[in-house]
Write an enzyme that holds these catalytic residues in place. Structure first.
Site, PDB file in Angstrom:
ATOM      1  N   SER A 188     -60.519  25.934   8.071  1.00 40.64           N
ATOM      2  CA  SER A 188     -61.187  24.746   8.603  1.00 40.64           C
ATOM      3  C   SER A 188     -60.146  23.649   8.785  1.00 40.64           C
ATOM      4  O   SER A 188     -59.204  23.830   9.553  1.00 40.64           O
ATOM      5  CB  SER A 188     -62.319  24.308   7.663  1.00 40.64           C
ATOM      6  OG  SER A 188     -63.024  23.208   8.214  1.00 40.64           O
ATOM      7  N   THR A 189     -60.267  22.532   8.091  1.00 40.80           N
ATOM      8  CA  THR A 189     -59.346  21.411   8.262  1.00 40.80           C
ATOM      9  C   THR A 189     -57.904  21.853   7.990  1.00 40.80           C
ATOM     10  O   THR A 189     -57.606  22.383   6.928  1.00 40.80           O
ATOM     11  CB  THR A 189     -59.715  20.268   7.297  1.00 40.80           C
ATOM     12  OG1 THR A 189     -61.111  20.017   7.389  1.00 40.80           O
ATOM     13  CG2 THR A 189     -58.944  19.005   7.638  1.00 40.80           C
ATOM     14  N   HIS A 226     -63.219  26.732  11.987  1.00 43.34           N
ATOM     15  CA  HIS A 226     -64.250  25.737  12.285  1.00 43.34           C
ATOM     16  C   HIS A 226     -63.774  24.884  13.461  1.00 43.34           C
ATOM     17  O   HIS A 226     -62.781  24.167  13.354  1.00 43.34           O
ATOM     18  CB  HIS A 226     -64.493  24.816  11.093  1.00 43.34           C
ATOM     19  CG  HIS A 226     -65.064  25.506   9.894  1.00 43.34           C
ATOM     20  ND1 HIS A 226     -65.199  24.885   8.672  1.00 43.34           N
ATOM     21  CD2 HIS A 226     -65.567  26.753   9.732  1.00 43.34           C
ATOM     22  CE1 HIS A 226     -65.747  25.731   7.810  1.00 43.34           C
ATOM     23  NE2 HIS A 226     -65.970  26.868   8.435  1.00 43.34           N
ATOM     24  N   MET A 251     -62.077  22.086   4.224  1.00 47.43           N
ATOM     25  CA  MET A 251     -63.009  21.330   3.403  1.00 47.43           C
ATOM     26  C   MET A 251     -64.257  22.162   3.135  1.00 47.43           C
ATOM     27  O   MET A 251     -64.680  22.966   3.968  1.00 47.43           O
ATOM     28  CB  MET A 251     -63.390  20.043   4.138  1.00 47.43           C
ATOM     29  CG  MET A 251     -64.272  19.106   3.366  1.00 47.43           C
ATOM     30  SD  MET A 251     -64.649  17.626   4.349  1.00 47.43           S
ATOM     31  CE  MET A 251     -65.788  16.800   3.234  1.00 47.43           C
ATOM     32  N   ASP A 311     -67.159  27.111   2.495  1.00 47.20           N
ATOM     33  CA  ASP A 311     -67.417  28.231   3.397  1.00 47.20           C
ATOM     34  C   ASP A 311     -66.441  29.369   3.102  1.00 47.20           C
ATOM     35  O   ASP A 311     -65.236  29.147   2.957  1.00 47.20           O
ATOM     36  CB  ASP A 311     -67.270  27.770   4.851  1.00 47.20           C
ATOM     37  CG  ASP A 311     -67.723  28.820   5.855  1.00 47.20           C
ATOM     38  OD1 ASP A 311     -68.505  29.712   5.471  1.00 47.20           O
ATOM     39  OD2 ASP A 311     -67.300  28.735   7.017  1.00 47.20           O
TER      40      ASP A 311
END
Length: 355
Positions: free
Chosen positions: A170-171, A197, A287, A290
């Site tokens: 993600s991030t 993401h 973050m 998940d």
């Protein structure tokens, strides 16, 4: 509690005012300054030392990309880019993520978005996430340059029983994926799935960038493809990716999971249910939590599980959640993830041959 101090950099007076007003609605955020261009933004960043900077791309005097490069060399600060939904906008945004920007926000209707208020909760959430991010004093990540043969698509590989490698992020993920994919050996006997993401409109450009620097063919998943050795499929932005029986990929518009779509858990749990082969899972920077449920499910079925070490994560959320399940076999820094994946694939192949 100390407030998150934000500097807003945008050449539009309207956008500076709107973003400032939206952020100021949250009691945990304080807008400490605004700037009209990259040069002014650098000067105010030096003077104000904000916790987070929101940064537009197209500005006079000095554009956002140039400011970002200089900022990351001089004064590394979490930066949130404001991006347009165009193909060119996606390319520039991905370049900024490689240069060290933490994340991006998509403007709903162009460079001057009169309806920016529609994404106010998203802006506030991403500013708060960016404030927790770890940024390094580097411009472009040091990584191995993949030596890619023009005939890589026909490199002899293991075939249908090759292990499946799944990487979730993600991030900070686009940059991390670039490091990992460019470092994998060209003769790795594996099929690959990438779940990042990302909203609709950006993953095609990301797939193309990864493809240029990887010994694997990297494609944005369209649905109905079948997993194959030597090919990495990237989950399409804005859609969940599932693996059905027969190793077939399916895209769905099912509701977001963990507030995101695509979600790593959706892919991993479908693999646990439908994929009979060997699996390696790597959870990278991001973050939230998940991927943790999917790691637990696949570990129970014999998967080789890896998480990125906190020392190299932009945000140590997803890897931490995976580690806390007690189902992660290896925890390694980013520059060792490709090696860990390779060792996992070899270990699974050896156990298959021994069986």
């Amino acid at each position: 509690m100390r407030k998150i101090r934000v500097l807003v950099v945008d050449d539009s007076m309207f956008m500076r005012r709107m973003i400032s007003d939206l952020l100021s609605q949250d009691a945990a955020i304080e807008v400490v300054g605004t700037a009209r261009n990259g040069q002014e933004g650098l000067e105010k960043a030096r003077a104000l030392k904000p916790d987070v900077i929101t940064l537009d791309v197209e500005m006079p005097v000095m554009d956002g990309v140039t400011m970002l490069q200089k900022l990351m060399q001089e004064q590394p600060t979490p930066v949130l880019m404001l991006s347009s939904l165009t193909t060119e906008g996606a390319e520039i945004t991905l370049k900024c993520l490689e240069l060290g920007a933490v994340d991006f926000i998509t403007k709903p209707s162009g460079s001057i978005s009169l309806d920016i208020y529609k994404i106010s909760s998203q802006i506030i959430e991403k500013v708060k996430a960016a404030a927790q991010a770890r940024v390094a004093a580097t411009s472009v990540p040091t990584q191995a340059t993949a030596v890619v043969s023009p005939a890589r698509a026909v490199i002899a590989r293991r075939g249908g029983d090759a292990p499946l490698v799944v990487i979730g992020a993600s991030t900070g993920g686009p940059r991390a994926l670039s490091v990992v994919m460019s470092s994998l050996p060209a003769d790795l006997e594996a099929k690959i799935l990438l779940i990042q993401h990302m909203p609709e409109g950006f993953t095609r450009s990301l797939a193309e960038r990864l493809d240029r620097n990887s010994p694997f063919i990297v494609r944005e998943a369209q649905g109905d493809e079948v997993l194959e050795p030597g090919v990495a499929f990237l989950a399409q932005g804005g859609k969940h990716l599932k693996v059905e029986r027969g190793s077939r990929l399916v895209l769905t518009q099912d509701p977001p999971v963990h507030g995101v779509r695509p979600a790593v858990d959706v892919a991993l749990l479908s693999i646990a249910q439908n994929y009979p082969g060997k699996v390696v899972v790597a959870i990278l920077t991001g973050m939230g939590s998940d991927g943790a449920a999917g790691v637990r499910a696949l570990y129970a079925k014999g998967a080789y599980t890896i998480a990125e070490d906190e020392s190299t994560c932009v945000v140590f959320g997803m890897p931490r959640a995976a580690i806390q399940t007690g189902c992660v076999k290896r925890v390694v820094p980013l520059d060792q993830v490709a090696q860990a994946i390779t060792e996992g694939v070899k270990e699974l192949c050896s156990s298959s041959r021994a069986a």
